[in-house]
Design a protein around this motif. Structure first.
Motif, short mmCIF file in Angstrom:
data_model
loop_
_atom_site.label_atom_id
_atom_site.label_comp_id
_atom_site.label_asym_id
_atom_site.label_seq_id
_atom_site.Cartn_x
_atom_site.Cartn_y
_atom_site.Cartn_z
N GLN A 21 0.85 -1.18 0.00
CA GLN A 21 0.00 0.00 0.00
C GLN A 21 0.89 1.24 0.00
N ARG A 23 1.70 5.13 0.02
CA ARG A 23 1.08 6.30 0.62
C ARG A 23 1.91 7.54 0.34
N THR A 43 -2.77 11.03 -4.00
CA THR A 43 -3.78 10.66 -3.00
C THR A 43 -5.13 10.45 -3.69
N ASN A 46 -5.09 7.21 -5.57
CA ASN A 46 -5.25 6.08 -4.65
C ASN A 46 -6.68 5.93 -4.17
N HIS A 49 -8.72 5.28 -8.02
CA HIS A 49 -8.18 4.23 -8.90
C HIS A 49 -6.91 3.64 -8.28
N PRO A 50 -7.02 2.94 -7.14
CA PRO A 50 -5.81 2.44 -6.48
C PRO A 50 -4.97 1.50 -7.35
N GLU A 51 -5.60 0.85 -8.30
CA GLU A 51 -4.86 -0.04 -9.19
C GLU A 51 -3.90 0.72 -10.11
N LEU A 53 -2.14 3.48 -8.98
CA LEU A 53 -1.22 4.25 -8.15
C LEU A 53 0.24 3.95 -8.44
#
Length: 165
Positions: A21, A23, A43, A46, A49-51, A53
């Motif tokens: 993860q 950050r 941010t 994330n 669309h966290p995929e 990041l």
């Protein structure tokens, strides 16, 4: 050194079967280029669309460290997102969100979390294993991380050692 740590962790996430993860962290803003808008953009990526990041982060790293581009400029953030595979509309929508309280508060929350771990520089890797939390500082701590994970360290480019990876 943060970039090195980022790349090594990204290369090993599937090999070690870890939930990586990423950050964005406010300390980078203070110590480097004053990239608050870029950190807010990551941010927002994330959150929505966290995929994406990892790739958007990598493209922003390339902008600032390989091409010496100003990542605080909206065009740089949009170009990085598009180069990472995001549509122009998606990237523009995320760029518009960087001024919202939701995104600003999430970045503040990330920053406060790093303070909770007593992070004092970058890169910081926090591993949660068997109910314990381990904070590792520095890109030269990957071998220690592999020990904690019970995994094998195959150098910074694991595919160079095992071409099947």
């Amino acid at each position: 050194y943060s970039w090195l740590g980022f790349e090594v962790l990204c290369r090993y996430k599937n090999i070690w079967n870890i939930n990586l993860q990423l950050r964005p962290d406010f300390f980078f803003v203070i110590l480097e280029k004053g990239s608050l808008s870029a950190m807010r953009f990551l941010t927002a990526v994330n959150m929505k669309h966290p995929e994406m990041l990892e790739e958007v982060s990598r493209e922003l790293w390339m902008c600032v460290w390989s091409r010496d581009e100003d990542i605080t400029e909206p065009q740089s953030m949009l170009a990085a997102a598009e180069k990472a595979g995001m549509s122009t509309e998606q990237a523009q929508g995320l760029l518009e969100k960087i001024v919202t309280p939701k995104v600003k508060n999430k970045l503040k929350e990330n920053t406060e979390a790093s303070g909770k771990y007593r992070a004092f520089g970058l890169p910081v890797t926090v591993a949660h294993l068997d109910g314990q939390t381990h904070m590792l500082f520095g890109s030269d701590r990957m071998e220690l991380l592999t020990h904690l994970l019970g995994e094998k360290w195959m150098g910074p480019v694991p595919a160079a050692i095992n071409p099947k990876l």
